[in-house]
Scaffold this active site. Structure first.
Site, PDB file in Angstrom:
ATOM      1  N   ARG A  51       0.850  -1.196   0.000  1.00  0.00           N
ATOM      2  CA  ARG A  51       0.000   0.000   0.000  1.00  0.00           C
ATOM      3  C   ARG A  51       0.883   1.243   0.000  1.00  0.00           C
ATOM      4  NH1 ARG A  51      -4.578  -1.573   4.566  1.00  0.00           N
ATOM      5  NH2 ARG A  51      -5.482  -3.351   3.453  1.00  0.00           N
ATOM      6  N   ASP A  53       1.904   5.184  -0.202  1.00  0.00           N
ATOM      7  CA  ASP A  53       1.325   6.412   0.331  1.00  0.00           C
ATOM      8  C   ASP A  53       1.037   7.414  -0.765  1.00  0.00           C
ATOM      9  OD1 ASP A  53       1.436   5.559   2.987  1.00  0.00           O
ATOM     10  OD2 ASP A  53       3.458   6.355   3.278  1.00  0.00           O
ATOM     11  N   ARG A 199      11.095   6.014   4.154  1.00  0.00           N
ATOM     12  CA  ARG A 199      11.234   7.474   4.147  1.00  0.00           C
ATOM     13  C   ARG A 199      11.887   7.978   5.434  1.00  0.00           C
ATOM     14  NH1 ARG A 199       5.326   9.341   2.839  1.00  0.00           N
ATOM     15  NH2 ARG A 199       6.228  11.397   3.271  1.00  0.00           N
TER      16      ARG A 199
END
Length: 254
Positions: A51, A53, A199
């Protein structure tokens, strides 16, 4: 009804991530609505291997979809590729999925790339694809620091506050930092990742690349298990979902 595996590429800039949500358009929604035109108007469920972002891109997202139409994979690929227009989504290949196969739970390893453009001039051609930083970055120091994060650990310090994973334990197989001309590439591989984990790696290693923190600092952050001790969450546009490994090869048809 036949089930199909789809190899999907998309530009995440116009989407609120992979998953359907009320906030705005998603890749899942666009793909399911396109598939409904081949499914008698019924919107099928599309399940992805990861999934992504809002703003995150994909080169090799793998999706499972069951349809009433019994089409050869190459015809399905072409039809879905047509009906996803004008969205920046490409159906690169398709294959018949065997019973019980799941793009999420059957995956052995997922691979991501993060791109940093380290130069004074802003990007023109790569706008929305890279994190632009107008400062020199020491990629070798970042790479040395990254190697101290490999293995199985509690990655609480590198997970988002909104992460819904049951456990912060993950096994990080690869975290390499390479230079490609003016770009710094971070390549990460694991069976699964926590929300914002890659990230947060980038934002923390970036502090080492600027010389603001020593090489051992990201490991100290890891051992501290406190997200507030780590660096910033790097912006989404530099991240791309590259590919997924499965136990058996998929018979992709283009």
């Amino acid at each position: 009804m036949p089930s199909y595996a789809l190899l999907v590429e998309y530009d995440g800039a116009a989407f609120y991530g992979w998953q359907r949500q009320a906030a705005g358009p998603s890749v899942q929604q666009a793909l399911e609505e396109a598939a409904s035109r081949l499914n008698g108007g019924v919107v099928p469920l599309a399940t992805a291997s990861g999934r992504t972002d809002s703003g995150v891109h994909a080169e090799g997202q793998v999706v499972l979809m069951t349809l009433s139409a019994d089409l050869p994979p190459e015809r399905l690929r072409a039809a879905l590729d047509f009906h996803t227009r004008p969205h920046r989504i490409a159906i690169r290949a398709a294959a018949l999925a065997r019973e019980g196969w799941s793009p999420r739970f059957s995956a052995l390893r997922r691979h991501y790339r993060y791109r940093i453009l380290a130069r004074r001039a802003k990007p023109a051609l790569e706008e929305g694809r890279v994190w632009h930083v107008p400062l020199p970055v020491d990629h070798e120091a970042m790479h040395a620091a990254a190697q101290l994060l490999l293995g199985r650990h509690d990655f609480s310090a590198y997970r988002a506050a909104s992460c819904q994973a049951d456990s912060p334990l993950r096994t990080l197989d690869r975290l390499d930092v390479l230079r490609q001309g003016e770009e710094i590439h971070l390549l990460a591989s694991a069976r699964s990742f926590l929300h914002h984990q890659v990230r947060n790696f980038v934002g923390t290693l970036y502090e080492v690349g600027l010389g603001r923190q020593p090489i051992g600092w990201p490991r100290e952050v890891l051992d501290g298990r406190d997200r507030q001790l780590a660096g910033q969450t790097a912006p989404p546009q530099g991240l791309c979902f590259l590919r997924v490994d499965f136990p058996e090869p998929i018979d992709w048809r283009a």
